[in-house]
Design a protein around this motif. Structure first.
Motif, PDB file in Angstrom:
ATOM      1  N   GLY A 189       5.678   3.692   0.478  1.00  0.00           N
ATOM      2  CA  GLY A 189       5.043   2.385   0.359  1.00  0.00           C
ATOM      3  C   GLY A 189       5.366   1.680  -0.941  1.00  0.00           C
ATOM      4  N   GLY A 190       4.927   0.429  -1.013  1.00  0.00           N
ATOM      5  CA  GLY A 190       5.196  -0.406  -2.164  1.00  0.00           C
ATOM      6  C   GLY A 190       4.148  -0.340  -3.254  1.00  0.00           C
ATOM      7  N   ALA A 191       3.143   0.519  -3.095  1.00  0.00           N
ATOM      8  CA  ALA A 191       2.102   0.646  -4.120  1.00  0.00           C
ATOM      9  C   ALA A 191       1.926   2.105  -4.505  1.00  0.00           C
ATOM     10  N   ALA A 192       1.682   2.327  -5.775  1.00  0.00           N
ATOM     11  CA  ALA A 192       1.421   3.687  -6.262  1.00  0.00           C
ATOM     12  C   ALA A 192       0.006   4.108  -5.858  1.00  0.00           C
ATOM     13  N   ASP A 193      -0.242   5.395  -5.883  1.00  0.00           N
ATOM     14  CA  ASP A 193      -1.576   5.942  -5.648  1.00  0.00           C
ATOM     15  C   ASP A 193      -1.719   7.147  -6.558  1.00  0.00           C
ATOM     16  N   ASP A 194      -2.900   7.723  -6.597  1.00  0.00           N
ATOM     17  CA  ASP A 194      -3.151   8.901  -7.412  1.00  0.00           C
ATOM     18  C   ASP A 194      -3.736  10.003  -6.552  1.00  0.00           C
ATOM     19  N   LEU A 195      -3.198  11.213  -6.687  1.00  0.00           N
ATOM     20  CA  LEU A 195      -3.816  12.387  -6.089  1.00  0.00           C
ATOM     21  C   LEU A 195      -4.992  12.735  -6.992  1.00  0.00           C
ATOM     22  N   THR A 196      -6.212  12.688  -6.455  1.00  0.00           N
ATOM     23  CA  THR A 196      -7.398  12.878  -7.291  1.00  0.00           C
ATOM     24  C   THR A 196      -8.060  14.232  -7.101  1.00  0.00           C
ATOM     25  N   LYS A 238       0.852  -1.191   0.000  1.00  0.00           N
ATOM     26  CA  LYS A 238       0.000   0.000   0.000  1.00  0.00           C
ATOM     27  C   LYS A 238       0.881   1.232   0.000  1.00  0.00           C
ATOM     28  N   ALA A 239       0.252   2.341  -0.342  1.00  0.00           N
ATOM     29  CA  ALA A 239       0.965   3.613  -0.340  1.00  0.00           C
ATOM     30  C   ALA A 239       1.143   4.103   1.094  1.00  0.00           C
ATOM     31  N   GLU A 240       2.280   4.692   1.384  1.00  0.00           N
ATOM     32  CA  GLU A 240       2.550   5.330   2.678  1.00  0.00           C
ATOM     33  C   GLU A 240       2.917   6.772   2.364  1.00  0.00           C
ATOM     34  N   LEU A 241       1.935   7.660   2.456  1.00  0.00           N
ATOM     35  CA  LEU A 241       2.074   9.018   1.945  1.00  0.00           C
ATOM     36  C   LEU A 241       2.362  10.037   3.042  1.00  0.00           C
ATOM     37  N   ASP A 281      -0.132  10.825 -10.644  1.00  0.00           N
ATOM     38  CA  ASP A 281       0.404   9.619 -10.038  1.00  0.00           C
ATOM     39  C   ASP A 281       1.404   9.944  -8.930  1.00  0.00           C
ATOM     40  N   VAL A 282       1.278   9.211  -7.816  1.00  0.00           N
ATOM     41  CA  VAL A 282       2.276   9.250  -6.753  1.00  0.00           C
ATOM     42  C   VAL A 282       2.930   7.863  -6.786  1.00  0.00           C
ATOM     43  N   PRO A 283       4.102   7.742  -7.410  1.00  0.00           N
ATOM     44  CA  PRO A 283       4.685   6.414  -7.626  1.00  0.00           C
ATOM     45  C   PRO A 283       5.090   5.717  -6.327  1.00  0.00           C
ATOM     46  N   ALA A 284       5.068   4.393  -6.351  1.00  0.00           N
ATOM     47  CA  ALA A 284       5.550   3.610  -5.217  1.00  0.00           C
ATOM     48  C   ALA A 284       7.015   3.944  -4.983  1.00  0.00           C
ATOM     49  N   ARG A 285       7.375   4.110  -3.730  1.00  0.00           N
ATOM     50  CA  ARG A 285       8.754   4.441  -3.333  1.00  0.00           C
ATOM     51  C   ARG A 285       9.303   5.630  -4.116  1.00  0.00           C
TER      52      ARG A 285
END
Length: 151
Positions: free
Chosen positions: A57-64, A29-32, A91-95
């Motif tokens: 974190g190990g997963a990407a997320d998106d600022l929406t 999961k993302a750790e933002l 996109d907020v890339p993983a790591r």
């Protein structure tokens, strides 16, 4: 009692390693977190905002989306070449990190409800596709502030 502190610390460390090792890739999961935020003091009813969103974190997320009580709306913009365009998400890339900086990606605060002055802070809430929202305070700097020089 000091002799108990070392074994307890070792136990906590071993437990953390065990828990870290338990999860498979499905648990990534993302750790933002947010840092380096600032807003140049606006001279009209619009303002730009800059910050860095780090993802450990190990997963990407998106600022929406971004919301703020200080403005009628806050939109997300990216700069491509010499032109800026509003986008629905970034996109907020993983790591990795998503950087908003002068001349690049930025937030646009439109229809400001008040004119923020240098030394004040503007509160925002950042919304993501997967992670929960993050509240951040953006300090208002001088209209000519440059983070590279600190002025």
């Amino acid at each position: 009692m000091r002799h108990l502190a070392v074994p307890a610390a070792v136990m906590v460390g071993a437990l953390a390693l065990t828990l870290t090792g338990c999860g498979g890739s499905d648990d990534a999961k993302a750790e933002l977190s947010v840092s380096s935020s600032y807003m140049p003091q606006p001279v009209s009813d619009m303002a730009a905002g800059f910050l860095t969103i780090a993802n450990k974190g190990g997963a990407a997320d998106d600022l929406t989306s971004v919301t703020s009580d200080a403005a009628g709306s806050v939109t997300i913009h990216r700069t491509v070449g010499q032109s800026m365009e509003e986008v629905k998400s970034l996109d907020v890339p993983a790591r990795g990190q998503l950087v908003f900086k002068s001349g690049g990606n930025h937030l646009m605060f439109e229809n400001l409800k008040r004119q923020p002055k240098q030394g004040q802070k503007v509160t925002v809430e950042l919304h993501f596709a997967k992670a929960g929202p993050i509240k951040a305070e953006i300090p208002v700097k001088s209209a000519t502030y440059n983070p590279a020089t600190g002025h």
